[in-house]
Design an enzyme around this catalytic site. Sequence first.
Site, PDB file in Angstrom:
ATOM      1  N   THR A  17       0.841  -1.188   0.000  1.00 52.18           N
ATOM      2  CA  THR A  17       0.000   0.000   0.000  1.00 52.18           C
ATOM      3  C   THR A  17       0.878   1.241   0.000  1.00 52.18           C
ATOM      4  OG1 THR A  17      -1.804   1.151   1.153  1.00 52.18           O
ATOM      5  CG2 THR A  17      -0.133   0.111   2.522  1.00 52.18           C
ATOM      6  N   HIS A  18       0.308   2.333  -0.488  1.00 57.64           N
ATOM      7  CA  HIS A  18       0.953   3.640  -0.403  1.00 57.64           C
ATOM      8  C   HIS A  18       0.183   4.519   0.584  1.00 57.64           C
ATOM      9  CE1 HIS A  18       2.974   2.124  -3.933  1.00 57.64           C
ATOM     10  NE2 HIS A  18       3.701   3.220  -4.046  1.00 57.64           N
ATOM     11  N   ASP A  78      -7.713  -6.383  -0.603  1.00 63.18           N
ATOM     12  CA  ASP A  78      -8.659  -5.784  -1.530  1.00 63.18           C
ATOM     13  C   ASP A  78     -10.031  -5.960  -0.903  1.00 63.18           C
ATOM     14  OD1 ASP A  78      -8.641  -4.421  -4.161  1.00 63.18           O
ATOM     15  OD2 ASP A  78     -10.183  -5.901  -4.632  1.00 63.18           O
ATOM     16  N   GLY A 170     -16.143   5.810   3.261  1.00 61.33           N
ATOM     17  CA  GLY A 170     -16.769   5.064   2.169  1.00 61.33           C
ATOM     18  C   GLY A 170     -18.271   4.916   2.332  1.00 61.33           C
ATOM     19  N   TYR A 171     -18.742   3.683   2.220  1.00 58.46           N
ATOM     20  CA  TYR A 171     -20.176   3.390   2.273  1.00 58.46           C
ATOM     21  C   TYR A 171     -20.671   3.122   3.699  1.00 58.46           C
ATOM     22  CZ  TYR A 171     -19.657   2.607  -2.803  1.00 58.46           C
ATOM     23  OH  TYR A 171     -19.398   2.748  -4.152  1.00 58.46           O
ATOM     24  N   ARG A 198     -12.659  -6.752   7.575  1.00 58.20           N
ATOM     25  CA  ARG A 198     -11.198  -6.819   7.689  1.00 58.20           C
ATOM     26  C   ARG A 198     -10.800  -7.580   8.952  1.00 58.20           C
ATOM     27  NH1 ARG A 198     -10.138  -2.094   6.142  1.00 58.20           N
ATOM     28  NH2 ARG A 198      -9.354  -2.652   4.082  1.00 58.20           N
TER      29      ARG A 198
END
Length: 212
Positions: A17-18, A78, A170-171, A198
Amino acid sequence: MNGNVRRLGSGSLVIATHNAGKLKEISALLAPYGMKCLSAGSLGLAEPEETGRTFVANALIKARAAAEASGIVSLADDSGLSVAALEGRPGVYTADWAERQWFEGEAGRDWYMAMGKVEGLLAEHGADVDRSAAFHCVLALAWPDGEHAIYEGIAPGSLTWPPRGNFGFGYDPVFVPEGRTETFAEIAPDEKHLISHRADAFAKLVAEQFGD
């Protein structure tokens, strides 16, 4: 514990990840097991194009790219939202539905617009539409020699409208997890992390990689 499972042991792990926030979150989860986490961004690794059509495929693309480029075992995730009445959409395109200008970065995503798009599509199905949905998370571990392991987590629930709550992202403001009445955005982060998709995926990774 399956004796044939390849295990990490302690040492360095590249998080593909960045995103500094994601690195911090994952590092905290793995610190008790002696893992030193490095981000792909800090190592100057390029971000591969996510061309997969499933969460598993995209997680593997990211993990394998980081492992091959760094020579270190790498972990990628993901995740996204699938809506039953929309045949699993937005799925791997969850973030893409929050369109952004190319120069704006992650902060440029319009999540309210994305939530509205989902609600608009549901409304086309009528008042009795099935509002069940689920958040999915796939964690992919990849070794430099090509071996890999996959851990999938899920948080089932349903969608509500209008959005509620100020936590999360997000949602989260329109997602009500199964067995609760609050949206993810109304649940304190520490509590949400115990029941999220997660958390489910990480529990499976920890059990296999670090369990007895």
